[in-house]
Design an enzyme around this catalytic site. Structure first.
Site, mmCIF file in Angstrom:
data_model
loop_
_atom_site.group_PDB
_atom_site.id
_atom_site.type_symbol
_atom_site.label_atom_id
_atom_site.label_comp_id
_atom_site.label_asym_id
_atom_site.label_seq_id
_atom_site.Cartn_x
_atom_site.Cartn_y
_atom_site.Cartn_z
ATOM 1 N N ASP A 56 37.412 24.390 51.416
ATOM 2 C CA ASP A 56 37.620 25.040 50.395
ATOM 3 C C ASP A 56 36.315 24.859 49.495
ATOM 4 O OD1 ASP A 56 40.184 25.413 51.266
ATOM 5 O OD2 ASP A 56 41.249 25.140 49.116
ATOM 6 N N LYS A 90 39.705 32.134 46.699
ATOM 7 C CA LYS A 90 40.921 31.163 46.163
ATOM 8 C C LYS A 90 40.483 31.200 44.418
ATOM 9 C CE LYS A 90 41.838 26.350 45.840
ATOM 10 N NZ LYS A 90 41.325 24.864 46.474
ATOM 11 N N LYS A 125 44.249 32.841 48.008
ATOM 12 C CA LYS A 125 44.824 31.749 47.977
ATOM 13 C C LYS A 125 45.038 31.531 46.351
ATOM 14 C CE LYS A 125 44.540 26.669 48.304
ATOM 15 N NZ LYS A 125 43.967 25.325 48.762
#
Length: 225
Positions: A91, A155, A184
């Site tokens: 990430d 995300k 996400k």
């Protein structure tokens, strides 16, 4: 949607700066027990965690976290090290300052560089855009950049800034990212009902440090469904 189905979409997160191996191994054990999508931990614990869980759980880690303003070269090194140590998913925080300055070419190139690195190694890249710091116009632009860069996910948040995931942001992302980019939601999701709402809006993953704890408490009283 039952609790077990929700948990299959959860990146069970332990990113506290004070966490030691005791907390990390506990998060790994919980991730295995509740069959989460991944266990998200600091880079320094990746190798030990991967050796510990083996193939019983996916290990996720963070790159350029939490502010995103390290150089691309530094992010590349972090990513290479994470892959070498066994991370399954990465990430990465974008360079928010460059986005705000209108340097979209830089942001897209950085995402593409990390995405290609991850994909060559068979890994997943999620791109954290820290939506709470962006205008609506910037959010729409970054959706295009994440798509252009070939990332697997966009995300919403690190969970370390001034705000977390919102339903409005997820709707905006869903309308503006490419069809192959998943979403996400992370930051401030502390109930199964909230998690389910985000999943029904089109999210594929939920980043949370709370949901497994709720499942554990429900299991203790025989209420886990």
């Amino acid at each position: 949607m039952d609790t077990w189905e929700i948990l299959r979409h959860v990146d069970h997160t332990q990113l506290s700066p004070t966490a030691g191996w005791g907390e990390i191994s506990k998060a790994c054990d919980e991730g295995v027990k509740y069959n989460v999508a991944s266990v998200c931990i600091p880079p320094c614990f990746v190798k030990r965690a991967k050796d510990y869980v083996k193939d019983r759980a996916k290990i996720c880690t963070v790159i350029g976290f939490p502010n995103g303003y390290s150089s691309t070269q530094a992010k590349v090194f972090e990513a290479q090290d994470a892959v070498y140590c066994g991370a399954d998913e990465l990430d990465m925080v974008i360079n928010i300052g460059e986005l705000k300055a209108g340097n979209d070419k830089y942001v897209a190139w950085e995402i593409k560089t990390l995405a290609e690195l991850c994909h060559r190694a068979g890994r997943i890249l999620k791109v954290i855009v820290e939506a709470c710091l962006l205008t609506e116009e910037e959010k729409i632009r970054v959706c295009g950049l994440v798509t252009e860069g070939g990332a697997d996910y966009i995300k919403t948040s690190t969970g370390f800034s001034s705000g977390g995931a919102t339903r409005a942001d997820v709707r905006l992302f869903r309308a503006n990212v490419g069809r192959d980019v998943k979403i996400k939601a992370a930051g401030g999701i502390r109930s199964m009902a909230e998690a389910e709402a985000f999943l029904r809006l089109g999210c594929d993953r939920i980043g949370s440090s709370s949901l497994v704890k709720l499942a554990e408490e429900a299991a203790k009283i025989g209420a886990l469904k």
